[in-house]
Design a protein around this motif. Structure first.
Motif, PDB file in Angstrom:
ATOM      1  N   MET B   1      -1.023 -52.901  -0.302  1.00 66.29           N
ATOM      2  CA  MET B   1      -0.750 -53.590  -1.551  1.00 66.29           C
ATOM      3  C   MET B   1       0.577 -53.105  -2.130  1.00 66.29           C
ATOM      4  SD  MET B   1      -3.715 -54.209  -4.334  1.00 66.29           S
ATOM      5  CE  MET B   1      -5.061 -54.600  -3.265  1.00 66.29           C
ATOM      6  N   ASN B   2       1.319 -54.015  -2.723  1.00 66.80           N
ATOM      7  CA  ASN B   2       2.632 -53.653  -3.213  1.00 66.80           C
ATOM      8  C   ASN B   2       2.555 -53.142  -4.641  1.00 66.80           C
ATOM      9  OD1 ASN B   2       5.375 -53.460  -3.475  1.00 66.80           O
ATOM     10  ND2 ASN B   2       5.668 -55.634  -3.915  1.00 66.80           N
ATOM     11  N   HIS B   3       2.708 -51.833  -4.821  1.00 65.84           N
ATOM     12  CA  HIS B   3       2.606 -51.269  -6.164  1.00 65.84           C
ATOM     13  C   HIS B   3       3.979 -50.910  -6.691  1.00 65.84           C
ATOM     14  CE1 HIS B   3      -1.653 -51.099  -5.944  1.00 65.84           C
ATOM     15  NE2 HIS B   3      -1.633 -50.341  -4.884  1.00 65.84           N
ATOM     16  N   ALA B   4       4.096 -50.935  -8.020  1.00 62.26           N
ATOM     17  CA  ALA B   4       5.307 -50.432  -8.645  1.00 62.26           C
ATOM     18  C   ALA B   4       5.131 -48.925  -8.736  1.00 62.26           C
ATOM     19  CB  ALA B   4       5.485 -51.066 -10.007  1.00 62.26           C
ATOM     20  N   ALA B   5       5.745 -48.179  -7.806  1.00 59.86           N
ATOM     21  CA  ALA B   5       5.524 -46.735  -7.694  1.00 59.86           C
ATOM     22  C   ALA B   5       5.803 -45.966  -8.985  1.00 59.86           C
ATOM     23  CB  ALA B   5       6.332 -46.191  -6.542  1.00 59.86           C
ATOM     24  N   PRO B   6       6.894 -46.278  -9.719  1.00 60.70           N
ATOM     25  CA  PRO B   6       7.151 -45.495 -10.943  1.00 60.70           C
ATOM     26  C   PRO B   6       5.987 -45.547 -11.936  1.00 60.70           C
ATOM     27  CG  PRO B   6       9.051 -46.840 -10.389  1.00 60.70           C
ATOM     28  CD  PRO B   6       7.959 -47.262  -9.472  1.00 60.70           C
ATOM     29  N   LEU B   7       5.348 -46.694 -12.067  1.00 56.07           N
ATOM     30  CA  LEU B   7       4.219 -46.787 -13.001  1.00 56.07           C
ATOM     31  C   LEU B   7       3.021 -45.987 -12.501  1.00 56.07           C
ATOM     32  CD1 LEU B   7       3.932 -50.374 -14.483  1.00 56.07           C
ATOM     33  CD2 LEU B   7       4.283 -48.231 -15.671  1.00 56.07           C
ATOM     34  N   ASP B   8       2.827 -45.980 -11.187  1.00 55.20           N
ATOM     35  CA  ASP B   8       1.768 -45.147 -10.607  1.00 55.20           C
ATOM     36  C   ASP B   8       2.016 -43.695 -10.983  1.00 55.20           C
ATOM     37  OD1 ASP B   8       0.379 -47.135  -9.428  1.00 55.20           O
ATOM     38  OD2 ASP B   8       0.979 -46.701  -7.369  1.00 55.20           O
ATOM     39  N   LEU B   9       3.272 -43.268 -10.828  1.00 52.51           N
ATOM     40  CA  LEU B   9       3.600 -41.868 -11.121  1.00 52.51           C
ATOM     41  C   LEU B   9       3.369 -41.549 -12.592  1.00 52.51           C
ATOM     42  CD1 LEU B   9       6.815 -41.344  -8.952  1.00 52.51           C
ATOM     43  CD2 LEU B   9       4.484 -40.588  -8.482  1.00 52.51           C
ATOM     44  N   VAL B  10       3.750 -42.480 -13.467  1.00 51.74           N
ATOM     45  CA  VAL B  10       3.526 -42.276 -14.907  1.00 51.74           C
ATOM     46  C   VAL B  10       2.028 -42.109 -15.171  1.00 51.74           C
ATOM     47  CG1 VAL B  10       3.619 -43.404 -17.177  1.00 51.74           C
ATOM     48  CG2 VAL B  10       5.604 -43.487 -15.672  1.00 51.74           C
ATOM     49  N   ALA B  11       1.233 -42.989 -14.543  1.00 53.24           N
ATOM     50  CA  ALA B  11      -0.219 -42.932 -14.754  1.00 53.24           C
ATOM     51  C   ALA B  11      -0.781 -41.603 -14.253  1.00 53.24           C
ATOM     52  CB  ALA B  11      -0.889 -44.098 -14.018  1.00 53.24           C
ATOM     53  N   TYR B  12      -0.367 -41.196 -13.046  1.00 56.92           N
ATOM     54  CA  TYR B  12      -0.896 -39.939 -12.492  1.00 56.92           C
ATOM     55  C   TYR B  12      -0.451 -38.737 -13.333  1.00 56.92           C
ATOM     56  CZ  TYR B  12      -2.317 -42.546  -8.331  1.00 56.92           C
ATOM     57  OH  TYR B  12      -2.913 -43.439  -7.479  1.00 56.92           O
ATOM     58  N   PHE B  13       0.813 -38.762 -13.799  1.00 52.44           N
ATOM     59  CA  PHE B  13       1.297 -37.644 -14.623  1.00 52.44           C
ATOM     60  C   PHE B  13       0.484 -37.541 -15.904  1.00 52.44           C
ATOM     61  CE2 PHE B  13       3.797 -36.403 -18.328  1.00 52.44           C
ATOM     62  CZ  PHE B  13       4.061 -35.085 -18.008  1.00 52.44           C
ATOM     63  N   CYS B  14       0.312 -38.676 -16.595  1.00 50.91           N
ATOM     64  CA  CYS B  14      -0.450 -38.681 -17.852  1.00 50.91           C
ATOM     65  C   CYS B  14      -1.883 -38.197 -17.608  1.00 50.91           C
ATOM     66  CB  CYS B  14      -0.486 -40.081 -18.466  1.00 50.91           C
ATOM     67  SG  CYS B  14       1.082 -40.609 -19.135  1.00 50.91           S
ATOM     68  N   ALA B  15      -2.473 -38.663 -16.504  1.00 53.30           N
ATOM     69  CA  ALA B  15      -3.862 -38.282 -16.203  1.00 53.30           C
ATOM     70  C   ALA B  15      -3.955 -36.786 -15.938  1.00 53.30           C
ATOM     71  CB  ALA B  15      -4.358 -39.067 -14.992  1.00 53.30           C
ATOM     72  N   ALA B  16      -3.031 -36.259 -15.125  1.00 53.79           N
ATOM     73  CA  ALA B  16      -3.086 -34.832 -14.766  1.00 53.79           C
ATOM     74  C   ALA B  16      -2.866 -33.961 -16.002  1.00 53.79           C
ATOM     75  CB  ALA B  16      -2.048 -34.528 -13.691  1.00 53.79           C
ATOM     76  N   ALA B  17      -1.863 -34.322 -16.809  1.00 57.25           N
ATOM     77  CA  ALA B  17      -1.553 -33.512 -18.000  1.00 57.25           C
ATOM     78  C   ALA B  17      -2.714 -33.554 -18.991  1.00 57.25           C
ATOM     79  CB  ALA B  17      -0.264 -34.027 -18.640  1.00 57.25           C
ATOM     80  N   SER B  18      -3.235 -34.743 -19.207  1.00 57.12           N
ATOM     81  CA  SER B  18      -4.335 -34.902 -20.158  1.00 57.12           C
ATOM     82  C   SER B  18      -5.579 -34.152 -19.682  1.00 57.12           C
ATOM     83  CB  SER B  18      -4.635 -36.397 -20.310  1.00 57.12           C
ATOM     84  OG  SER B  18      -5.749 -36.575 -21.100  1.00 57.12           O
ATOM     85  N   ALA B  19      -5.913 -34.310 -18.405  1.00 51.27           N
ATOM     86  CA  ALA B  19      -7.105 -33.634 -17.865  1.00 51.27           C
ATOM     87  C   ALA B  19      -6.938 -32.124 -17.948  1.00 51.27           C
ATOM     88  CB  ALA B  19      -7.339 -34.068 -16.420  1.00 51.27           C
ATOM     89  N   SER B  20      -5.722 -31.621 -17.697  1.00 54.19           N
ATOM     90  CA  SER B  20      -5.487 -30.166 -17.779  1.00 54.19           C
ATOM     91  C   SER B  20      -5.771 -29.663 -19.190  1.00 54.19           C
ATOM     92  CB  SER B  20      -4.040 -29.831 -17.407  1.00 54.19           C
ATOM     93  OG  SER B  20      -3.746 -30.348 -16.154  1.00 54.19           O
ATOM     94  N   ILE B  21      -5.252 -30.371 -20.185  1.00 51.57           N
ATOM     95  CA  ILE B  21      -5.451 -29.947 -21.580  1.00 51.57           C
ATOM     96  C   ILE B  21      -6.951 -29.929 -21.910  1.00 51.57           C
ATOM     97  CG2 ILE B  21      -5.095 -30.639 -23.993  1.00 51.57           C
ATOM     98  CD1 ILE B  21      -2.361 -31.781 -23.078  1.00 51.57           C
ATOM     99  N   LEU B  22      -7.650 -30.980 -21.510  1.00 54.84           N
ATOM    100  CA  LEU B  22      -9.076 -31.092 -21.860  1.00 54.84           C
ATOM    101  C   LEU B  22      -9.909 -30.027 -21.141  1.00 54.84           C
ATOM    102  CD1 LEU B  22      -9.555 -34.974 -21.925  1.00 54.84           C
ATOM    103  CD2 LEU B  22      -8.910 -33.429 -23.755  1.00 54.84           C
ATOM    104  N   VAL B  23      -9.589 -29.781 -19.874  1.00 57.25           N
ATOM    105  CA  VAL B  23     -10.354 -28.761 -19.124  1.00 57.25           C
ATOM    106  C   VAL B  23     -10.094 -27.375 -19.729  1.00 57.25           C
ATOM    107  CG1 VAL B  23     -10.554 -27.595 -16.894  1.00 57.25           C
ATOM    108  CG2 VAL B  23     -10.535 -30.082 -16.993  1.00 57.25           C
TER     109      VAL B  23
END
Lengths: 83, 225
Positions: B1-23
């Motif tokens: 599937m053709n993804h817009a990679a930069p948006l994927d990276l933004v999503a993964y960064f936000c998820a990782a940072a947010s999950a780190s803070i919450l954990v």
């Protein structure tokens, strides 16, 4: 029960609940980005976003309750006057 | 599937940072101070909103891709035919067009107009419901024969690109003769007698053969004129 009268000991539990809901929301949203199929996308855009919004709402509720409680406590303190 | 990679990276960064803070909060349980509130605001507000925004855009883009449409087993023949370089079906011919490409299902089946995106997505939810309640356990061979559009395919979708107003289009005698019928939808562009069925394998073989023969005869007659 008014917000200001919520017992302070409930705050950490509510924040913990908010964090758990937030983590669940993050997991659903990441799943849909990593594997975008109908079920994942629908779950992320419905349950994921409801959980995320709920976690933020609980956090906001606790912060407002804590601030109001602090202000109420300050208002109830007897004023110190200098002679 | 053709993804817009930069948006994927933004999503993964936000998820990782947010999950780190919450954990970290859940493990350490710090007191609710101004500093911890700001951290939690990022962990529960700013970063998840960033993730939701990037995720929604990605999700929306993913729903336009052919593999997404083909991810329900009953749509596999349609998606495979679209992807077949040797197929002469309308769907496949449009799939080979760069302007349609991997998004050819969406491009042909989307509603256009001001609220087209919304009505298309509502229609998509209808498909999901129909799949869960009717077609989930139906074998592909049977589904190919029974799946149908909710309404006849509108010529307006074809006319989104083939406007019927250009001279080159009207130079074709059949187009010129049936102009009003085509515009009003009385004659379907994707019918057996005109440009052929979009997904011919869903029709009985004799119907497809008869339509192909009629079309060939008409083209031959046009060449003679």
């Amino acid at each position: 029960m008014s917000i200001a009268r919520l017992p302070a000991r409930a705050f950490p539990r509510l924040i913990a609940l908010s964090c758990v809901l937030g983590l669940a929301a993050i997991a659903l949203m990441v799943w849909s980005v990593a594997d975008p199929r109908p079920l994942q996308v629908i779950l992320a855009m419905s349950i994921g976003q409801v959980l995320g919004t709920l976690s933020l709402a609980i956090f906001a509720f606790v912060v407002i309750a804590d601030l109001r409680r602090t202000r109420l406590a300050l208002a109830q303190k007897p004023e110190v006057t200098s002679e | 599937m053709n993804h817009a990679a930069p948006l994927d990276l933004v999503a993964y960064f936000c998820a990782a940072a947010s999950a780190s803070i919450l954990v970290v909060y859940l493990v350490r349980r710090p007191a609710l101070t101004a500093v911890s509130r700001v951290w939690l605001l990022f962990g529960l507000g700013v970063l998840p909103i960033g993730l939701a925004t990037a995720g929604n855009i990605q999700g929306y883009e993913a729903t336009k891709q052919r593999p997404f449409c083909g991810s329900c087993h009953v749509m596999v023949p349609h998606a495979s035919d679209s992807n077949d370089p040797k197929s002469l079906s309308l769907a496949s011919r449009h799939g080979r067009n760069k302007l349609f490409g991997e998004e050819n299902c969406y491009m042909c089946h989307a509603d256009y107009g001001m609220y087209g995106t919304i009505t298309t997505k509502i229609g998509g939810m209808h498909h999901v419901w129909a799949y869960l309640t009717e077609y989930r356990n139906v074998p592909v061979e049977q589904a190919v024969k029974t799946i149908h559009l909710y309404e006849p395919y509108p010529n307006a979708n074809c006319m989104h690109c083939h406007s019927t107003h250009l001279e080159i289009w009207n130079r074709q005698p059949d187009h010129k003769a049936a102009l009003e019928e085509v515009r009003s939808g009385k004659i379907s562009c994707a019918s057996g007698g005109c440009h052929g069925f979009a997904h011919p394998f869903t029709k009985p073989a004799d119907v497809v053969q008869k339509a192909d023969a009629e079309r060939r005869d008409r083209l031959d007659a046009g060449a003679d004129r």
